[in-house]
Design a protein around this motif. Sequence first.
Motif, PDB file in Angstrom:
ATOM      1  N   ALA A  94      36.685  35.912  45.039  1.00  0.00           N
ATOM      2  CA  ALA A  94      37.049  36.502  43.745  1.00  0.00           C
ATOM      3  C   ALA A  94      38.275  37.391  43.902  1.00  0.00           C
ATOM      4  O   ALA A  94      38.417  38.102  44.903  1.00  0.00           O
ATOM      5  N   ASP A  95      39.157  37.340  42.923  1.00  0.00           N
ATOM      6  CA  ASP A  95      40.325  38.211  42.935  1.00  0.00           C
ATOM      7  C   ASP A  95      39.884  39.663  42.763  1.00  0.00           C
ATOM      8  O   ASP A  95      38.939  39.949  42.025  1.00  0.00           O
ATOM      9  N   VAL A  96      40.579  40.564  43.437  1.00  0.00           N
ATOM     10  CA  VAL A  96      40.335  41.994  43.267  1.00  0.00           C
ATOM     11  C   VAL A  96      41.310  42.490  42.205  1.00  0.00           C
ATOM     12  O   VAL A  96      42.518  42.266  42.304  1.00  0.00           O
ATOM     13  N   VAL A  97      40.771  43.140  41.189  1.00  0.00           N
ATOM     14  CA  VAL A  97      41.582  43.709  40.110  1.00  0.00           C
ATOM     15  C   VAL A  97      41.332  45.211  40.091  1.00  0.00           C
ATOM     16  O   VAL A  97      40.364  45.701  40.681  1.00  0.00           O
ATOM     17  N   TYR A  98      42.192  45.955  39.407  1.00  0.00           N
ATOM     18  CA  TYR A  98      42.103  47.412  39.424  1.00  0.00           C
ATOM     19  C   TYR A  98      42.115  47.978  38.015  1.00  0.00           C
ATOM     20  O   TYR A  98      42.856  47.503  37.152  1.00  0.00           O
TER      21      TYR A  98
ATOM     22  N   GLY B 239      35.640  38.480  37.292  1.00  0.00           N
ATOM     23  CA  GLY B 239      34.563  37.561  36.967  1.00  0.00           C
ATOM     24  C   GLY B 239      33.213  37.953  37.526  1.00  0.00           C
ATOM     25  O   GLY B 239      32.236  37.237  37.325  1.00  0.00           O
ATOM     26  N   ARG B 240      33.130  39.067  38.234  1.00  0.00           N
ATOM     27  CA  ARG B 240      31.863  39.524  38.820  1.00  0.00           C
ATOM     28  C   ARG B 240      31.626  40.994  38.505  1.00  0.00           C
ATOM     29  O   ARG B 240      31.575  41.838  39.407  1.00  0.00           O
ATOM     30  N   PRO B 241      31.443  41.325  37.233  1.00  0.00           N
ATOM     31  CA  PRO B 241      31.191  42.725  36.896  1.00  0.00           C
ATOM     32  C   PRO B 241      29.835  43.222  37.405  1.00  0.00           C
ATOM     33  O   PRO B 241      29.545  44.413  37.341  1.00  0.00           O
TER      34      PRO B 241
ATOM     35  N   PRO C  25      25.869  49.383  33.861  1.00  0.00           N
ATOM     36  CA  PRO C  25      25.226  49.056  32.579  1.00  0.00           C
ATOM     37  C   PRO C  25      25.012  47.541  32.512  1.00  0.00           C
ATOM     38  O   PRO C  25      25.779  46.768  33.088  1.00  0.00           O
ATOM     39  N   ASP C  26      23.949  47.135  31.844  1.00  0.00           N
ATOM     40  CA  ASP C  26      23.706  45.694  31.687  1.00  0.00           C
ATOM     41  C   ASP C  26      24.824  45.086  30.860  1.00  0.00           C
ATOM     42  O   ASP C  26      25.131  45.550  29.765  1.00  0.00           O
ATOM     43  N   ARG C  27      25.452  44.068  31.444  1.00  0.00           N
ATOM     44  CA  ARG C  27      26.516  43.349  30.759  1.00  0.00           C
ATOM     45  C   ARG C  27      26.336  41.869  31.049  1.00  0.00           C
ATOM     46  O   ARG C  27      25.949  41.508  32.158  1.00  0.00           O
ATOM     47  N   PRO C  28      26.663  41.031  30.099  1.00  0.00           N
ATOM     48  CA  PRO C  28      26.583  39.604  30.410  1.00  0.00           C
ATOM     49  C   PRO C  28      27.633  39.260  31.464  1.00  0.00           C
ATOM     50  O   PRO C  28      28.716  39.833  31.489  1.00  0.00           O
ATOM     51  N   ARG C  29      27.287  38.362  32.336  1.00  0.00           N
ATOM     52  CA  ARG C  29      28.201  37.926  33.393  1.00  0.00           C
ATOM     53  C   ARG C  29      29.324  37.087  32.790  1.00  0.00           C
ATOM     54  O   ARG C  29      29.069  36.205  31.984  1.00  0.00           O
ATOM     55  N   VAL C  30      30.551  37.393  33.185  1.00  0.00           N
ATOM     56  CA  VAL C  30      31.716  36.656  32.719  1.00  0.00           C
ATOM     57  C   VAL C  30      31.939  35.502  33.701  1.00  0.00           C
ATOM     58  O   VAL C  30      32.045  35.729  34.905  1.00  0.00           O
ATOM     59  N   PRO C  31      31.962  34.258  33.219  1.00  0.00           N
ATOM     60  CA  PRO C  31      32.184  33.138  34.142  1.00  0.00           C
ATOM     61  C   PRO C  31      33.537  33.248  34.826  1.00  0.00           C
ATOM     62  O   PRO C  31      34.503  33.734  34.238  1.00  0.00           O
TER      63      PRO C  31
END
Length: 162
Positions: free
Chosen positions: A15-19, A29-31, A153-159
Amino acid sequence: MRGLLAARFPEAQDADVVYSQHGRPALAGRPDIGISVSHEGDAVAACAALGHAVGLDVQHPPPSVTDSLLRRCARGRAEALRRLPERLRAREFAWLWTVQEACVKAAGTGLAGRPWAIDVPLPALRGTWGPHHWVTLRGRTTVPLSVAYTPLPDRPRVPEST
């Protein structure tokens, strides 16, 4: 970080690392996986946790710690730290700072979160700051290293994008 992800979360290792605007790293894509990295000199640390925001900090003790820095960061404990021999004072200050820095990293605020305002009892091994829990790795490492975490916090997973 990649090695840690490969070992613990192989599905997220590429997964790409974002800031964020405050520099908080995240996996695109992996919150649901919190990550944090810290380095100082030859010391490097990384953590990743499923379902938790995390922050960690590693810090070699500085050569010296001024009284004004102690007053700012140690607040009510500054006088007790000031009375310690310089080398021990620097080491205890480094432990204190790693907790403070780990907490604001877990909060995602960085220095804007005013880490110096976080009250850290010494030589505590664990504690809380608001919703964040923190743990020092005293006795497990020769370089001061602390980790802070809080449930995401509960969040839906972003594909993940292809």
